[in-house]
Design a protein around this motif. Sequence first.
Motif, short mmCIF file in Angstrom:
data_model
loop_
_atom_site.label_atom_id
_atom_site.label_comp_id
_atom_site.label_asym_id
_atom_site.label_seq_id
_atom_site.Cartn_x
_atom_site.Cartn_y
_atom_site.Cartn_z
N ALA A 75 -21.29 42.35 -13.82
CA ALA A 75 -21.28 42.75 -15.22
C ALA A 75 -22.30 41.95 -16.01
N ALA A 76 -22.71 42.49 -17.14
CA ALA A 76 -23.72 41.81 -17.95
C ALA A 76 -23.22 40.47 -18.47
N HIS A 77 -21.90 40.33 -18.64
CA HIS A 77 -21.36 39.09 -19.17
C HIS A 77 -20.92 38.12 -18.07
N THR A 78 -21.28 38.39 -16.82
CA THR A 78 -20.92 37.49 -15.72
C THR A 78 -21.51 36.11 -15.95
N PRO A 79 -20.69 35.05 -15.90
CA PRO A 79 -21.22 33.70 -16.11
C PRO A 79 -22.13 33.25 -14.97
N PHE A 80 -22.90 32.22 -15.24
CA PHE A 80 -23.81 31.63 -14.26
C PHE A 80 -23.22 30.33 -13.73
N ARG A 301 -21.02 35.51 -24.12
CA ARG A 301 -19.88 35.39 -23.21
C ARG A 301 -20.29 34.76 -21.89
N ALA A 302 -21.44 35.18 -21.38
CA ALA A 302 -21.93 34.62 -20.11
C ALA A 302 -22.19 33.13 -20.23
N PHE A 303 -22.86 32.71 -21.31
CA PHE A 303 -23.17 31.29 -21.50
C PHE A 303 -21.90 30.48 -21.69
N ALA A 304 -20.92 31.03 -22.38
CA ALA A 304 -19.68 30.30 -22.63
C ALA A 304 -18.92 30.00 -21.35
N GLY A 305 -19.07 30.84 -20.33
CA GLY A 305 -18.39 30.62 -19.06
C GLY A 305 -19.25 29.94 -18.01
N THR A 306 -20.46 29.54 -18.39
CA THR A 306 -21.42 28.96 -17.44
C THR A 306 -21.21 27.46 -17.28
N VAL A 307 -21.43 26.96 -16.06
CA VAL A 307 -21.42 25.53 -15.78
C VAL A 307 -22.70 25.18 -15.04
N CYS A 308 -23.28 24.03 -15.39
CA CYS A 308 -24.48 23.53 -14.72
C CYS A 308 -24.18 22.17 -14.10
N LEU A 309 -24.52 22.00 -12.84
CA LEU A 309 -24.55 20.69 -12.22
C LEU A 309 -25.99 20.17 -12.30
N SER A 310 -26.21 19.14 -13.08
CA SER A 310 -27.51 18.47 -13.15
C SER A 310 -27.56 17.46 -12.02
N SER A 311 -28.32 17.80 -10.98
CA SER A 311 -28.33 16.99 -9.76
C SER A 311 -29.58 16.13 -9.70
N ASP A 312 -29.40 14.83 -9.71
CA ASP A 312 -30.51 13.88 -9.67
C ASP A 312 -30.04 12.65 -8.91
N THR A 313 -30.95 11.85 -8.46
CA THR A 313 -30.56 10.65 -7.74
C THR A 313 -29.98 9.61 -8.70
N GLY A 314 -29.14 8.73 -8.16
CA GLY A 314 -28.56 7.63 -8.91
C GLY A 314 -28.65 6.35 -8.10
N HIS A 315 -28.08 5.29 -8.63
CA HIS A 315 -28.24 3.97 -8.02
C HIS A 315 -27.07 3.63 -7.10
N ALA A 316 -27.37 3.42 -5.83
CA ALA A 316 -26.38 2.81 -4.93
C ALA A 316 -26.32 1.31 -5.22
N VAL A 317 -25.19 0.70 -4.93
CA VAL A 317 -25.08 -0.73 -5.14
C VAL A 317 -26.09 -1.45 -4.23
N HIS A 318 -26.84 -2.38 -4.80
CA HIS A 318 -27.89 -3.08 -4.08
C HIS A 318 -27.33 -4.39 -3.53
N PRO A 319 -27.41 -4.62 -2.22
CA PRO A 319 -26.78 -5.82 -1.66
C PRO A 319 -27.39 -7.13 -2.18
#
Length: 430
Positions: A75-80, A301-319
């Motif tokens: 449908a046209a209102h299908t979320p992303f 309607r589509a935007f209201a039901g949409t979710v985005c995962l912003s995927s980027d690297t992060g910091h592991a604990v440094h020994p």
Amino acid sequence: MSEPSRFDRGHTDDLMSFLTAGPSPYHAVAATAERLEKAGFRQVAETDAWDGTSGGKYVVRGGAIVAWYVPEGAAAHTPFRIVGAHTDSPNLRVKPLPDSGSHGWRQVAVEIYGGPLLNSWLDRDLGLAGRLTLRDGSTRLVNIDRPLLRVPQLAIHLDRAVSSEGLKLDKQRHLQPVWGLGDDVRDGDLIAFLEQESGLTAGEVTGWDLMVHSVEPPAYLGRDRDLLAGPRMDNLLSVHAAVAALTAVAGPDLPYIPVLAAFDHEENGSQSDTGADGPLLGGVLERSVFARGGSYEDKARAFAGTVCLSSDTGHAVHPNYAERHDPTHHPRINGGPILKVNVNNRYATDGSGRAVFAAACERAGVPFQSFVSNNSMPCGTTIGPITAARHGIRTVDIGVAILSMHSARELCGADDPFLLANTLVAFLEG
């Protein structure tokens, strides 16, 4: 775990090839498009009228790419469901007048892009890659993937305090790479060399976007080969995982429209026509709704039901620097993807977003970790808050924990890339 994982260590093997194929954002986009084409996606031009047919499509704009899959009968209102990432990495980029040198050395004039660990570019064999613009307005990718340039460090005999007081680099004077010998520095030498390497005629190149890269290939590291060293993991690791997930889930029964949005210019603020703070993603999503016969109401309607995962690297604990991390949040290598939280909105994650991510990890059978910055240190940011604010889309910041972020050569766990990809599959499938 509801079903077997789709990706295993073979995914990490493939990531190594992807990192090598992406020495510039333009090459990363080309490598992504090639994978999409093999999965049945087709490119659509922004200048053409779009139709509402189902299937996989993608748009390329410079160093950015947006791809999506429309299930049959959506449908046209299908979320992303969106996975956002970026194609650029901190590096050294060629200036408009590149030919330089003195004292018998030929050099290439470069400018600092983003926030690289400057010392990591010293005494390293470097290639040159990017995009050439030709006199007729077309573009050509170029990649000199062999030792061509080097930024030589000053010998310790001439800087006796370097080991006790630390390395001090002047960005203008100390980071200009050498690429040959000669007193007769001539304007146009570098571009003439690239024209010859690319099989072009002299004077055909009138514009360029060029950058240096380490030519050392990615490699497994450690006694058990459980680590991966390589360039541009920030953030081609996420781009690679996202395109693998998108092509894996593309099918007729999806409740959402899965989307990959890989932007350029994240490392310098995202404010460009190919950056997350530009109109690219919003324009693509709107046109997808309207092409399926939707109205402004359907788009809302589509935007209201949409979710985005912003995927980027992060910091592991440094020994060696554990005190720089939050004392109770220590993301570990190969511990699964991280959920990035900052109450001052440097990351976009909130409690409802955490629930979405936790549910995806549970469905994928993947553990996850939480990351927050040490209160005494400033927190970095991502495309997450920009995406949330610009489009009104619920956004969650996640990624893979690494060491040596913004180095010419970064370090991650060999298992984390496929753990991320499996999580993204579960998220896109809903």
